[in-house]
Motif scaffolding. Structure first.
Motif, PDB file in Angstrom:
ATOM      1  N   LEU A 120      41.203  20.022  82.861  1.00  0.00           N
ATOM      2  CA  LEU A 120      41.859  19.035  81.938  1.00  0.00           C
ATOM      3  C   LEU A 120      43.095  18.799  83.312  1.00  0.00           C
ATOM      4  O   LEU A 120      43.463  19.922  83.487  1.00  0.00           O
ATOM      5  CB  LEU A 120      42.873  20.839  80.692  1.00  0.00           C
ATOM      6  N   TYR A 121      43.518  17.323  83.149  1.00  0.00           N
ATOM      7  CA  TYR A 121      44.538  17.376  84.159  1.00  0.00           C
ATOM      8  C   TYR A 121      45.393  16.257  83.543  1.00  0.00           C
ATOM      9  O   TYR A 121      45.329  15.946  82.625  1.00  0.00           O
ATOM     10  CB  TYR A 121      43.993  16.149  85.009  1.00  0.00           C
ATOM     11  N   ASP A 122      46.792  16.761  84.197  1.00  0.00           N
ATOM     12  CA  ASP A 122      47.770  15.833  83.653  1.00  0.00           C
ATOM     13  C   ASP A 122      49.306  16.219  85.145  1.00  0.00           C
ATOM     14  O   ASP A 122      49.053  17.020  85.733  1.00  0.00           O
ATOM     15  CB  ASP A 122      48.505  17.421  82.710  1.00  0.00           C
ATOM     16  N   VAL A 123      49.797  15.615  85.030  1.00  0.00           N
ATOM     17  CA  VAL A 123      49.990  14.888  85.655  1.00  0.00           C
ATOM     18  C   VAL A 123      52.011  16.120  85.970  1.00  0.00           C
ATOM     19  O   VAL A 123      52.631  15.689  86.788  1.00  0.00           O
ATOM     20  CB  VAL A 123      51.432  13.403  86.135  1.00  0.00           C
ATOM     21  N   ALA A 124      52.512  16.733  85.062  1.00  0.00           N
ATOM     22  CA  ALA A 124      53.681  17.293  83.939  1.00  0.00           C
ATOM     23  C   ALA A 124      53.546  18.482  85.217  1.00  0.00           C
ATOM     24  O   ALA A 124      52.018  18.622  84.890  1.00  0.00           O
ATOM     25  CB  ALA A 124      53.391  17.057  83.317  1.00  0.00           C
ATOM     26  N   ASP A 125      54.516  18.941  84.164  1.00  0.00           N
ATOM     27  CA  ASP A 125      54.514  21.253  85.589  1.00  0.00           C
ATOM     28  C   ASP A 125      53.847  21.715  85.012  1.00  0.00           C
ATOM     29  O   ASP A 125      53.052  22.483  85.376  1.00  0.00           O
ATOM     30  CB  ASP A 125      55.761  21.543  85.238  1.00  0.00           C
ATOM     31  N   SER A 126      53.133  21.215  83.709  1.00  0.00           N
ATOM     32  CA  SER A 126      52.789  22.003  82.228  1.00  0.00           C
ATOM     33  C   SER A 126      51.844  21.313  81.154  1.00  0.00           C
ATOM     34  O   SER A 126      52.508  19.826  81.079  1.00  0.00           O
ATOM     35  CB  SER A 126      53.700  23.302  81.433  1.00  0.00           C
ATOM     36  N   ILE A 127      51.213  21.815  80.217  1.00  0.00           N
ATOM     37  CA  ILE A 127      50.391  21.268  79.579  1.00  0.00           C
ATOM     38  C   ILE A 127      51.536  21.550  78.296  1.00  0.00           C
ATOM     39  O   ILE A 127      52.300  21.796  78.054  1.00  0.00           O
ATOM     40  CB  ILE A 127      49.063  21.553  79.202  1.00  0.00           C
ATOM     41  N   LEU A 128      50.817  21.068  77.204  1.00  0.00           N
ATOM     42  CA  LEU A 128      51.598  20.094  75.673  1.00  0.00           C
ATOM     43  C   LEU A 128      53.214  20.074  75.671  1.00  0.00           C
ATOM     44  O   LEU A 128      54.074  21.529  75.251  1.00  0.00           O
ATOM     45  CB  LEU A 128      51.708  21.889  74.790  1.00  0.00           C
ATOM     46  N   TYR A 182      44.641  21.560  85.461  1.00  0.00           N
ATOM     47  CA  TYR A 182      45.010  21.186  86.823  1.00  0.00           C
ATOM     48  C   TYR A 182      46.804  20.619  86.218  1.00  0.00           C
ATOM     49  O   TYR A 182      46.703  19.174  86.149  1.00  0.00           O
ATOM     50  CB  TYR A 182      44.435  20.820  87.316  1.00  0.00           C
ATOM     51  N   THR A 183      47.709  21.012  86.609  1.00  0.00           N
ATOM     52  CA  THR A 183      48.729  20.381  86.361  1.00  0.00           C
ATOM     53  C   THR A 183      49.413  19.999  87.762  1.00  0.00           C
ATOM     54  O   THR A 183      48.675  20.051  88.776  1.00  0.00           O
ATOM     55  CB  THR A 183      50.186  21.150  85.335  1.00  0.00           C
ATOM     56  N   LYS A 184      50.063  18.902  87.631  1.00  0.00           N
ATOM     57  CA  LYS A 184      51.090  18.231  89.198  1.00  0.00           C
ATOM     58  C   LYS A 184      49.917  17.707  89.266  1.00  0.00           C
ATOM     59  O   LYS A 184      49.444  17.050  90.893  1.00  0.00           O
ATOM     60  CB  LYS A 184      51.596  19.191  89.485  1.00  0.00           C
ATOM     61  N   HIS A 185      48.936  16.837  88.433  1.00  0.00           N
ATOM     62  CA  HIS A 185      47.802  16.797  89.547  1.00  0.00           C
ATOM     63  C   HIS A 185      47.950  14.464  88.975  1.00  0.00           C
ATOM     64  O   HIS A 185      47.545  14.776  88.034  1.00  0.00           O
ATOM     65  CB  HIS A 185      46.094  16.721  88.706  1.00  0.00           C
ATOM     66  N   ASN A 186      47.373  14.055  89.119  1.00  0.00           N
ATOM     67  CA  ASN A 186      47.939  12.502  89.650  1.00  0.00           C
ATOM     68  C   ASN A 186      46.947  11.391  90.034  1.00  0.00           C
ATOM     69  O   ASN A 186      46.343  11.508  90.981  1.00  0.00           O
ATOM     70  CB  ASN A 186      49.293  12.886  90.758  1.00  0.00           C
ATOM     71  N   VAL A 187      46.869  11.288  88.802  1.00  0.00           N
ATOM     72  CA  VAL A 187      44.803  10.387  89.148  1.00  0.00           C
ATOM     73  C   VAL A 187      45.559   9.177  89.194  1.00  0.00           C
ATOM     74  O   VAL A 187      46.663   8.671  88.302  1.00  0.00           O
ATOM     75  CB  VAL A 187      44.408  10.478  87.374  1.00  0.00           C
ATOM     76  N   GLU A 188      44.959   8.821  90.589  1.00  0.00           N
ATOM     77  CA  GLU A 188      45.204   6.999  91.106  1.00  0.00           C
ATOM     78  C   GLU A 188      44.194   6.259  90.670  1.00  0.00           C
ATOM     79  O   GLU A 188      45.356   4.762  90.377  1.00  0.00           O
ATOM     80  CB  GLU A 188      44.825   7.121  92.835  1.00  0.00           C
ATOM     81  N   LYS A 189      42.813   6.427  90.365  1.00  0.00           N
ATOM     82  CA  LYS A 189      42.064   5.428  90.233  1.00  0.00           C
ATOM     83  C   LYS A 189      40.050   5.921  89.379  1.00  0.00           C
ATOM     84  O   LYS A 189      40.190   7.389  89.686  1.00  0.00           O
ATOM     85  CB  LYS A 189      42.062   4.921  90.864  1.00  0.00           C
ATOM     86  N   VAL A 190      40.153   4.966  88.403  1.00  0.00           N
ATOM     87  CA  VAL A 190      39.210   5.386  88.039  1.00  0.00           C
ATOM     88  C   VAL A 190      37.827   4.706  88.419  1.00  0.00           C
ATOM     89  O   VAL A 190      38.352   3.407  88.644  1.00  0.00           O
ATOM     90  CB  VAL A 190      38.502   5.827  86.830  1.00  0.00           C
TER      91      VAL A 190
END
Ligand code: FAD
Length: 469
Positions: A232-240, A263-271
């Motif tokens: 589970l990835y999120d760009v924020a510091d925490s989920i929810l 994985y928080t603070k993770h930034n998806v750049e492309k798929v």
């Protein structure tokens, strides 16, 4: 505040493109989601000439979609048909493309395939529907932040059709990974299930998927189950982000303990097909990618220039009576906007089913009261409104976190103040019981009130079905 434009009287006949009977006002509802369907349910259908326009012939009970996507519930349990109310109301499976608020007319395009066979297919023609009163409840779209490849290679979870596609893909990954000539490395790639977006939908889907992998998949594919992975990835510091911090900590701890990677603070750049590219991490292969990063504006609300809108989200701003506000600040008393497509100017509320549903009930009350309207005046001589301004009642937020556990958060009152009640936060099995009873209670039709607990029970006894059609 509402003022009738014409007197109303009972009328009950219907035909294609029926003109309203003499004295009857035409109410047009755009959308059949949490907002639109609730207006349809509650409106006095004998005295309003009701037309619903929606590309969906059903209402989606969204909180149950994550469960349906992994087979905890059958797809039928998550929808209610609009046709239940026809012919008493008129329904067109169509998109509202534009609205002329001066002429009070909506231009629509059919959401059905072109008519005809082979080369002689006739493109769908637009048509216009007039209204006296209009409820805009078209919701919002899926947010991708224009990240390349998301639309093409990710799955979304917003509609029962999305849930069906996800379920098919999970089973496809399992059967593909089971082929004898697969290498273990390829099996691991296929069985890496990624979710981008750590809001309630992403978390609930991760939790439901975990339940599936650790029960039926572990039982029937034990050699594959040990290769599966949920990330589970999120760009924020925490989920929810919208939940109380103690509940967030509890959820993160529980999910990690169960083997879900957060994985928080993770930034998806492309798929790309089967590959996720994450900043500072690199390439992550996946078999299934579920994308759930919030809401993007609906093109219909984006196209409207006559009214005030919230910047970026293009949600239509309304007054506290839920009438849209013109750019000069006056309210258009013939047009209501509710749900994810709208926002009260002085009190922005979250885009949730709870808010959409309560606003819909408020609009129904106003419209039904309007039928018996006789103007009355306050001491200053102003016309009294039909009812008090809309007030949201916060009933709390719930999220399923797997293994028959959930979290419940009502740590803020309806006015946004901290709630001191010790029962305002709950987690674990008790919250799970609350979660199930809340959604069972909110299930609308008798049919689904029977089907939902029936499938919960059936799957508890026999397990989820892993058949791939
Ligand atoms: P929607 O329910 O999205 O309905 C919009 C309707 O408008 C649809 O019928 C659509 O087809 C139609 N439409 C779109 N464009 C047009 C157009 N141009 N013309 C005509 N019709 C159009 N909220 C909670 O409070 N609790 C939960 O547990 C919860 N769980 C969720 C789980 C999932 C998987 C999802 C996706 C959302 C969840 N939500 C939850 C959020 C909730 O579903 C939304 O806030 C709610 O659906 C908003 O209602 P709405 O009527 O504004 O929009």
């Amino acid at each position: 505040m509402l003022v009738p434009t014409r007197p109303c009287s009972a009328r009950f006949t219907r035909s294609f493109f029926a003109a309203p009977g003499k004295g009857t006002q035409r109410l047009v509802i755009l959308g059949s989601g949490w907002g639109g369907y609730e207006v349809l349910r509650g409106i006095d259908k004998k005295n309003w000439d009701v037309t619903v326009i929606s590309p969906n012939t059903y209402f989606n009970f969204t909180p149950l979609l994550a469960g349906a996507a992994v087979g905890t519930l059958e797809f039928r349990c998550t929808v209610e048909p609009v046709r239940r109310y026809t012919p008493q109301v008129q329904f067109y499976q169509a998109w509202a493309d534009s609205i002329d608020f001066k002429q009070k007319s909506i231009t629509c395009t059919p959401a059905t395939p072109p008519v005809g066979f082979g080369e002689s297919k006739v493109p769908s023609k637009s048509f216009n529907i007039p209204y006296d009163k209009l409820v805009i409840a078209v919701g919002a779209y899926r947010q991708t932040f224009n990240i390349p490849g998301v639309k093409e290679h990710a799955h979304f979870l917003k509609d029962v059709r999305d849930a069906r596609l996800i379920r098919t893909r999970i089973l496809e990954c399992l059967e593909q990974a089971n082929q004898p000539d697969m290498t273990e490395a390829d099996r691991r790639k296929l069985l890496n299930f990624c979710i981008v977006g750590g809001g309630p939908t992403g978390v609930e889907f991760a939790a439901e998927l975990h339940d599936l992998l650790h029960s039926e998949v572990a039982q029937h594919h034990p050699e594959l189950a040990r290769l599966t992975r949920i990330s589970l990835y999120d760009v924020a510091d925490s989920i929810l982000g919208s939940f109380d911090s103690s509940l967030v900590r509890y959820t993160e701890h529980t999910l990690r303990k169960e083997g879900i990677n957060i994985y928080t603070k993770h930034n998806v750049e492309k798929v790309e097909a089967g590959k996720l590219f994450i900043k500072d991490v690199g390439e992550v292969p996946f078999g299934l990618l579920v994308w759930s990063t919030g809401l993007a504006p609906n093109p219909l609300t984006s196209s409207i220039d006559d009214f005030k809108k919230r910047p970026r989200t293009d949600r239509l701003m309304t007054d506290e009576f839920l009438n849209v506000l013109r750019t000069d600040g006056t309210a258009d008393q013939d047009v209501f906007a509710i749900g994810d497509a709208a926002s009260v100017e002085v009190n922005p509320l979250p885009a949730t089913a709870q808010v959409a549903n309560q606003k819909a009930k408020y609009v129904v009350k106003s419209l039904n009261r309007l039928l018996q309207y006789t103007p009355s005046f306050d001491e200053k001589g102003n016309t009294k409104p039909l009812q008090d301004p809309f007030r949201f009642q916060n009933r709390g937020s719930l999220a399923y976190i797997g293994g028959w556990r959930a979290i419940y958060d009502r740590s803020k009152t309806s006015e946004g103040e901290p709630d001191q009640n010790p029962m305002s936060k709950e987690s674990g099995k008790l919250a799970w019981l609350l979660w199930r009873s809340a959604y069972f209670t909110q299930t609308l039709s008798l049919r689904n009130k029977i089907l939902v607990p029936f499938y919960w029970f059936l799957n508890w006894i026999f397990g989820r079905d892993l058949t791939r059609f």
